[in-house]
Design a protein around this motif. Sequence first.
Motif, PDB file in Angstrom:
ATOM      1  N   GLN A 133      54.507  42.859  41.757  1.00  0.00           N
ATOM      2  CA  GLN A 133      53.773  42.727  43.017  1.00  0.00           C
ATOM      3  C   GLN A 133      52.289  42.468  42.748  1.00  0.00           C
ATOM      4  O   GLN A 133      51.680  41.605  43.387  1.00  0.00           O
ATOM      5  CB  GLN A 133      53.951  44.013  43.838  1.00  0.00           C
ATOM      6  CG  GLN A 133      53.263  43.971  45.183  1.00  0.00           C
ATOM      7  CD  GLN A 133      53.400  45.303  45.922  1.00  0.00           C
ATOM      8  OE1 GLN A 133      53.947  46.245  45.393  1.00  0.00           O
ATOM      9  NE2 GLN A 133      52.900  45.341  47.126  1.00  0.00           N
ATOM     10  N   GLU A 136      51.831  38.840  41.490  1.00  0.00           N
ATOM     11  CA  GLU A 136      51.932  37.881  42.593  1.00  0.00           C
ATOM     12  C   GLU A 136      50.654  37.897  43.434  1.00  0.00           C
ATOM     13  O   GLU A 136      50.151  36.845  43.836  1.00  0.00           O
ATOM     14  CB  GLU A 136      53.152  38.199  43.456  1.00  0.00           C
ATOM     15  CG  GLU A 136      54.472  37.907  42.764  1.00  0.00           C
ATOM     16  CD  GLU A 136      55.674  38.414  43.558  1.00  0.00           C
ATOM     17  OE1 GLU A 136      55.487  38.949  44.679  1.00  0.00           O
ATOM     18  OE2 GLU A 136      56.789  38.273  43.044  1.00  0.00           O
ATOM     19  N   HIS A 137      50.124  39.077  43.668  1.00  0.00           N
ATOM     20  CA  HIS A 137      48.888  39.195  44.446  1.00  0.00           C
ATOM     21  C   HIS A 137      47.738  38.494  43.710  1.00  0.00           C
ATOM     22  O   HIS A 137      46.961  37.765  44.318  1.00  0.00           O
ATOM     23  CB  HIS A 137      48.556  40.669  44.688  1.00  0.00           C
ATOM     24  CG  HIS A 137      47.275  40.872  45.451  1.00  0.00           C
ATOM     25  ND1 HIS A 137      47.157  40.585  46.777  1.00  0.00           N
ATOM     26  CD2 HIS A 137      46.055  41.319  45.024  1.00  0.00           C
ATOM     27  CE1 HIS A 137      45.912  40.838  47.160  1.00  0.00           C
ATOM     28  NE2 HIS A 137      45.220  41.287  46.112  1.00  0.00           N
ATOM     29  N   TRP A 138      47.632  38.694  42.403  1.00  0.00           N
ATOM     30  CA  TRP A 138      46.565  38.065  41.622  1.00  0.00           C
ATOM     31  C   TRP A 138      46.731  36.549  41.592  1.00  0.00           C
ATOM     32  O   TRP A 138      45.756  35.808  41.663  1.00  0.00           O
ATOM     33  CB  TRP A 138      46.538  38.625  40.201  1.00  0.00           C
ATOM     34  CG  TRP A 138      45.771  39.907  40.122  1.00  0.00           C
ATOM     35  CD1 TRP A 138      46.269  41.149  39.981  1.00  0.00           C
ATOM     36  CD2 TRP A 138      44.345  40.065  40.229  1.00  0.00           C
ATOM     37  NE1 TRP A 138      45.269  42.073  39.992  1.00  0.00           N
ATOM     38  CE2 TRP A 138      44.071  41.445  40.138  1.00  0.00           C
ATOM     39  CE3 TRP A 138      43.294  39.205  40.396  1.00  0.00           C
ATOM     40  CZ2 TRP A 138      42.797  41.953  40.200  1.00  0.00           C
ATOM     41  CZ3 TRP A 138      42.013  39.720  40.454  1.00  0.00           C
ATOM     42  CH2 TRP A 138      41.783  41.081  40.351  1.00  0.00           C
ATOM     43  N   LYS A 139      47.970  36.076  41.473  1.00  0.00           N
ATOM     44  CA  LYS A 139      48.197  34.629  41.464  1.00  0.00           C
ATOM     45  C   LYS A 139      47.743  34.006  42.777  1.00  0.00           C
ATOM     46  O   LYS A 139      47.069  32.978  42.791  1.00  0.00           O
ATOM     47  CB  LYS A 139      49.682  34.330  41.237  1.00  0.00           C
ATOM     48  CG  LYS A 139      50.110  34.474  39.802  1.00  0.00           C
ATOM     49  CD  LYS A 139      51.591  34.162  39.639  1.00  0.00           C
ATOM     50  CE  LYS A 139      52.062  34.416  38.224  1.00  0.00           C
ATOM     51  NZ  LYS A 139      53.495  34.180  38.085  1.00  0.00           N
ATOM     52  N   SER A 140      48.123  34.634  43.896  1.00  0.00           N
ATOM     53  CA  SER A 140      47.722  34.086  45.197  1.00  0.00           C
ATOM     54  C   SER A 140      46.197  34.142  45.364  1.00  0.00           C
ATOM     55  O   SER A 140      45.586  33.216  45.894  1.00  0.00           O
ATOM     56  CB  SER A 140      48.418  34.817  46.337  1.00  0.00           C
ATOM     57  OG  SER A 140      47.980  36.151  46.412  1.00  0.00           O
ATOM     58  N   THR A 141      45.574  35.191  44.885  1.00  0.00           N
ATOM     59  CA  THR A 141      44.120  35.309  44.976  1.00  0.00           C
ATOM     60  C   THR A 141      43.444  34.231  44.131  1.00  0.00           C
ATOM     61  O   THR A 141      42.477  33.600  44.577  1.00  0.00           O
ATOM     62  CB  THR A 141      43.663  36.703  44.509  1.00  0.00           C
ATOM     63  OG1 THR A 141      44.338  37.696  45.283  1.00  0.00           O
ATOM     64  CG2 THR A 141      42.169  36.872  44.681  1.00  0.00           C
ATOM     65  N   GLU A 143      44.703  31.329  43.297  1.00  0.00           N
ATOM     66  CA  GLU A 143      44.920  30.042  43.954  1.00  0.00           C
ATOM     67  C   GLU A 143      43.940  29.856  45.106  1.00  0.00           C
ATOM     68  O   GLU A 143      43.377  28.766  45.292  1.00  0.00           O
ATOM     69  CB  GLU A 143      46.363  29.937  44.452  1.00  0.00           C
ATOM     70  CG  GLU A 143      47.373  29.758  43.335  1.00  0.00           C
ATOM     71  CD  GLU A 143      48.819  29.809  43.842  1.00  0.00           C
ATOM     72  OE1 GLU A 143      49.028  29.817  45.080  1.00  0.00           O
ATOM     73  OE2 GLU A 143      49.713  29.831  42.990  1.00  0.00           O
ATOM     74  N   GLN A 144      43.711  30.899  45.871  1.00  0.00           N
ATOM     75  CA  GLN A 144      42.754  30.808  46.979  1.00  0.00           C
ATOM     76  C   GLN A 144      41.348  30.533  46.451  1.00  0.00           C
ATOM     77  O   GLN A 144      40.608  29.724  47.021  1.00  0.00           O
ATOM     78  CB  GLN A 144      42.759  32.099  47.795  1.00  0.00           C
ATOM     79  CG  GLN A 144      44.015  32.297  48.618  1.00  0.00           C
ATOM     80  CD  GLN A 144      44.043  33.665  49.297  1.00  0.00           C
ATOM     81  OE1 GLN A 144      43.112  34.450  49.159  1.00  0.00           O
ATOM     82  NE2 GLN A 144      45.113  33.924  50.032  1.00  0.00           N
ATOM     83  N   GLU A 147      41.095  26.903  45.358  1.00  0.00           N
ATOM     84  CA  GLU A 147      40.976  26.018  46.517  1.00  0.00           C
ATOM     85  C   GLU A 147      39.555  26.027  47.070  1.00  0.00           C
ATOM     86  O   GLU A 147      39.015  24.990  47.448  1.00  0.00           O
ATOM     87  CB  GLU A 147      41.958  26.433  47.610  1.00  0.00           C
ATOM     88  CG  GLU A 147      43.403  26.138  47.275  1.00  0.00           C
ATOM     89  CD  GLU A 147      44.369  26.699  48.319  1.00  0.00           C
ATOM     90  OE1 GLU A 147      43.899  27.231  49.356  1.00  0.00           O
ATOM     91  OE2 GLU A 147      45.583  26.602  48.101  1.00  0.00           O
TER      92      GLU A 147
END
Length: 184
Positions: A133, A136-141, A143-144, A147
């Motif tokens: 978990q 996944e949180h670090w990956k999404s962060t 990616e943001q 961007e």
Amino acid sequence: DEELLKRIQATIVQVQGDYEKLSSVTGNLLDDHHQKQKDIEALFQSLERLEKEKADKEDLVLGIDVKADKTALAGKVSRTQFDASMERLNEMVQEMLSRVMGQEQGWHQVQRQLSEEMDSKLDRLELGPFRQQLEEHWKSTLEQLKEKALPTEADDAAGIKKQLLAHFHCMSCDRPLSMLVPGP
């Protein structure tokens, strides 16, 4: 990701250290408890030996009837001394019993705290999903952040010539730029 793993590993090492400390404290308490138990058993054995060896009233009356001489009578313990000694021994046994009960209550409290602490710790089965978990949180962060950090179509010059009014020029190619004045 690596920093998170390092933090998790540091936390795991800290939990293992805490567990080892608590295990050591529990072992020491158990050793103390066993020693106190041995001391109590020794006191009870001494008390039983004293009860077996104490003088009977019939033996005392028989000894007086035989008209023991004063030296033999002087070598015997008087009833008041014996009663006083037995009373002191009884007080000592009661004091030891109360101490042991206090130690046992303290031991149970520490054991209960240890159980509560161990129940509140994450076990290895719970760490896997938690780690996933977090990853996944670090990956999404990340990616943001990527961007948001995409380079904009701004003028990026190697350096600028500063004019006091409003325009800047690139130091390498001398083309005009529209940029804010950097710093004071």
